[in-house]
Design a protein around this motif. Sequence first.
Motif, short mmCIF file in Angstrom:
data_model
loop_
_atom_site.label_atom_id
_atom_site.label_comp_id
_atom_site.label_asym_id
_atom_site.label_seq_id
_atom_site.Cartn_x
_atom_site.Cartn_y
_atom_site.Cartn_z
N MET A 62 90.68 6.78 48.52
CA MET A 62 91.15 7.99 49.55
C MET A 62 90.08 8.46 49.61
O MET A 62 89.54 9.60 49.30
N VAL A 63 90.24 8.66 51.32
CA VAL A 63 88.69 9.61 52.21
C VAL A 63 89.82 10.76 52.39
O VAL A 63 90.72 10.42 53.41
N SER A 64 89.23 11.98 52.83
CA SER A 64 90.38 13.17 53.36
C SER A 64 88.26 14.06 53.69
O SER A 64 86.96 14.14 53.30
N THR A 65 88.92 15.15 54.96
CA THR A 65 88.11 15.60 55.64
C THR A 65 88.48 17.31 54.70
O THR A 65 87.37 17.92 54.92
N ARG A 81 92.07 3.38 38.17
CA ARG A 81 91.72 2.29 39.61
C ARG A 81 91.44 3.35 40.54
O ARG A 81 91.44 2.45 41.58
N MET A 82 91.62 4.51 40.77
CA MET A 82 91.21 4.85 41.68
C MET A 82 90.67 5.88 42.28
O MET A 82 89.69 6.71 41.35
N GLU A 83 90.05 5.94 43.37
CA GLU A 83 88.28 7.21 43.98
C GLU A 83 89.14 7.65 45.10
O GLU A 83 89.33 7.33 45.58
N LEU A 84 88.76 9.26 44.75
CA LEU A 84 89.13 9.91 45.86
C LEU A 84 87.99 10.63 46.29
O LEU A 84 86.84 11.66 45.42
N ILE A 85 87.52 10.23 47.47
CA ILE A 85 86.35 11.43 47.84
C ILE A 85 86.73 12.23 49.33
O ILE A 85 88.31 12.37 49.74
N SER A 86 86.66 13.85 48.77
CA SER A 86 86.26 15.02 49.38
C SER A 86 85.56 15.02 50.76
O SER A 86 84.51 14.25 50.78
N GLY A 87 86.17 15.53 51.17
CA GLY A 87 85.23 15.74 52.57
C GLY A 87 83.46 16.94 52.31
O GLY A 87 82.91 16.09 53.21
N ARG A 88 83.48 17.14 51.29
CA ARG A 88 82.11 17.48 50.88
C ARG A 88 81.21 16.22 50.16
O ARG A 88 80.23 15.62 50.71
N GLU A 89 81.86 14.86 49.63
CA GLU A 89 81.47 13.79 49.21
C GLU A 89 81.13 12.96 50.89
O GLU A 89 80.56 12.43 51.04
N LEU A 90 82.55 12.82 51.48
CA LEU A 90 82.21 12.39 52.36
C LEU A 90 80.99 12.67 53.45
O LEU A 90 80.14 11.80 54.17
N LYS A 91 80.60 14.45 53.24
CA LYS A 91 79.55 14.52 53.90
C LYS A 91 78.56 13.84 53.80
O LYS A 91 77.39 13.25 54.38
N SER A 92 78.13 13.91 52.34
CA SER A 92 76.73 13.51 51.83
C SER A 92 76.44 12.06 51.47
O SER A 92 75.41 11.92 52.08
N LEU A 98 74.74 6.14 56.80
CA LEU A 98 74.30 6.31 57.72
C LEU A 98 73.21 7.59 59.04
O LEU A 98 72.79 7.35 59.79
N HIS A 99 72.74 8.26 57.68
CA HIS A 99 71.45 9.35 58.44
C HIS A 99 72.37 10.29 59.18
O HIS A 99 71.77 10.20 59.89
N LEU A 100 73.93 10.50 59.14
CA LEU A 100 74.94 11.51 60.00
C LEU A 100 75.04 12.62 59.03
O LEU A 100 75.43 12.54 58.91
N ASP A 101 74.07 14.17 60.21
CA ASP A 101 74.47 14.94 59.12
C ASP A 101 75.56 15.45 60.54
O ASP A 101 75.64 16.25 61.30
N VAL A 102 76.98 15.27 59.79
CA VAL A 102 78.08 15.94 59.96
C VAL A 102 78.71 17.07 59.80
O VAL A 102 78.70 17.64 59.20
#
Length: 119
Positions: A62-65, A81-92, A98-102
Amino acid sequence: MKAWVTQSSKDEGVDAVATNEDPLIGGLCVIQAKRYSKIVGLEAVHALAGVMADKAAAKGIMVSTSWYGKASYDFAARTGRMELISGRELKSLLLEHLHLDVLIGLPKLPPGWGPRDIT
């Protein structure tokens, strides 16, 4: 891994799917994306577990902003078996791969995200 995005409607709670064809560690991975401005509730994480069971998925992501609470992280850890990706991790991850600084704008910063903590 091979990956694809699902239809925008009637996706049965799955936003993207990835498969790893390795017979030992492979399997189906279901991915949900949440564009939230507040905490992602435990019910959303429980729903991902339900989708994983329904699809016989080896992994769920699950990926979230925004961010998750302790109960959500604890539940995900118990499944193993689950991974949670927070907005902070998504940004990183976007910067690293992708070399995107969002900029992910949140009306209220989550706990521990003081001005000096944001990268």
